[in-house]
Design an enzyme around this catalytic site. Structure first.
Site, PDB file in Angstrom:
ATOM      1  N   SER A  68       0.846  -1.189   0.000  1.00  0.00           N
ATOM      2  CA  SER A  68       0.000   0.000   0.000  1.00  0.00           C
ATOM      3  C   SER A  68       0.876   1.231   0.000  1.00  0.00           C
ATOM      4  O   SER A  68       2.035   1.185   0.427  1.00  0.00           O
ATOM      5  CB  SER A  68      -0.886   0.002   1.254  1.00  0.00           C
ATOM      6  OG  SER A  68      -1.429   1.289   1.501  1.00  0.00           O
ATOM      7  N   TYR A 122       0.574  -0.165  10.771  1.00  0.00           N
ATOM      8  CA  TYR A 122       0.108  -0.476   9.413  1.00  0.00           C
ATOM      9  C   TYR A 122       1.206  -0.194   8.399  1.00  0.00           C
ATOM     10  O   TYR A 122       1.502  -1.025   7.521  1.00  0.00           O
ATOM     11  CB  TYR A 122      -1.141   0.348   9.087  1.00  0.00           C
ATOM     12  CG  TYR A 122      -1.673   0.092   7.697  1.00  0.00           C
ATOM     13  CD1 TYR A 122      -2.204  -1.147   7.351  1.00  0.00           C
ATOM     14  CD2 TYR A 122      -1.648   1.096   6.730  1.00  0.00           C
ATOM     15  CE1 TYR A 122      -2.691  -1.389   6.065  1.00  0.00           C
ATOM     16  CE2 TYR A 122      -2.140   0.867   5.443  1.00  0.00           C
ATOM     17  CZ  TYR A 122      -2.657  -0.379   5.122  1.00  0.00           C
ATOM     18  OH  TYR A 122      -3.132  -0.622   3.849  1.00  0.00           O
TER      19      TYR A 122
END
Length: 333
Positions: free
Chosen positions: A162, A188
């Site tokens: 991502s 994350y």
């Protein structure tokens, strides 16, 4: 250790952020190919499975929620599901051993499942859940499926990362937030940097055997990956919870491309990395918008692309060593 991949720049492919999955797969025949897609029963993963099945592939979807998967995958040709939880090493071993035991080749492994910005949780071994589910579980699964990947002679492993990797590199001294305060976005970011580095380390070990690794940023897409976001998170992204699980209004401003992608556009880069002949002979690359991404220097404003730390071969080796230690699984190439 070799330096950074000299192929880490746009080809260009002739495709882009608005390319739908159907365009990527238009002339692709996957008849006889065997594929595993984690998280293949919701959101981007389900869209990816639909495209692969339509192109003739036989797809296995390991699922933490078998009943939910059964409903989602109903009616798709050549798709089966099995039980597996990325936070449960025993379930990963059971799934992989059964699949490898069939004796078939595995042509494509798509590591699509993931969680984002969750409260602090830990797996059974005490590892922080985003690092454990997004990276360690997929690392262990890949190594356990390695014999089946080798049988293919020319396999690809596609790891979903991502643009969130820009939030943080991997903290090798404290990946589990045992000493430092927990920050869900740093956790994350670390897990997404790990995903990108895993593709580099995997490709280094697999290239001589025909197993190539690619990391994919699919784009900004609103799926149930946002299930743990708070009202403050939505506000920071210019969203409301009302449009969190659908496609955002086309005019909404985001960092990447000025708008959100739909599911077909989001799955397109995964499918391009899995099937495109333009990538023959290449690997260890971070891709986005159906092309190889550009490197964005550490001091440069980030507007898409990949930060150097997420494709650095030295960090990839450090991560590989750490991952083997934390999972207890090693690769015999």
């Amino acid at each position: 250790m070799s330096s950074m991949n000299t192929h880490q720049h746009p080809l260009p492919s002739g495709l882009g952020p608005t390319t739908p999955a159907t365009d990527v797969l238009r002339d692709v025949d996957l008849t006889g190919q065997r594929v595993v897609v984690t998280g293949g029963y919701a959101g981007l993963g389900l869209e990816t499975v639909r495209g692969l099945a339509a192109a003739g592939a036989r797809v296995v979807v390991p699922a933490r929620s078998p009943d939910k998967a059964r409903v989602a995958l109903q009616g798709l040709p050549n798709v089966e599901q099995a039980e597996m939880d990325l936070l449960d090493p025993a379930s990963i071993a059971r799934f992989a051993d059964e699949l490898v035991g069939r004796g078939d080749a595995l042509d494509l492994l798509i590591l699509n499942a993931g969680i984002m910005a969750t409260p602090l949780r830990r797996d059974a071994r005490g590892h922080e859940s985003q690092f454990a589910a997004n990276h360690l579980g997929h690392f262990e699964l890949t190594l356990r499926l390695w014999p089946a990947l080798l049988r293919a002679g020319a396999a690809r492993v596609v790891v979903l990362t991502s643009l969130g990797h820009r939030f943080a590199p991997v903290d090798f001294d404290d990946p589990d937030f045992a000493q430092r305060p927990y920050d869900k976005w740093l956790a994350y970011g670390q897990s997404k940097s790990a995903n990108a580095l895993f593709a580099v380390g995997l490709d280094r070990r697999g290239a001589a055997h025909g197993v190539r690794g690619f990391a994919v940023h699919p784009g900004a897409i609103l799926t149930d990956l946002t299930r743990d976001l708070t009202a403050e998170d939505y506000a920071a992204f210019g969203l409301s919870p009302d449009n969190a699980h659908g496609v955002a209004p086309a005019g909404m401003s985001v960092e990447e491309g000025g708008r959100y992608k739909n599911l077909s556009q989001g799955a397109a880069t995964t499918l391009w990395c899995a099937t495109s002949r333009q990538l023959d002979g290449l690997g260890g690359l971070y891709c986005e918008n159906c092309d190889v991404a550009r490197v964005v220097a550490d001091g440069e404003v980030f507007d898409g692309g990949v930060r150097p730390w997420a494709i650095d071969p030295t960090q990839a080796e450090r991560l590989w060593t750490l991952s083997e230690r934390l999972t207890g699984v090693t690769l015999n190439t």
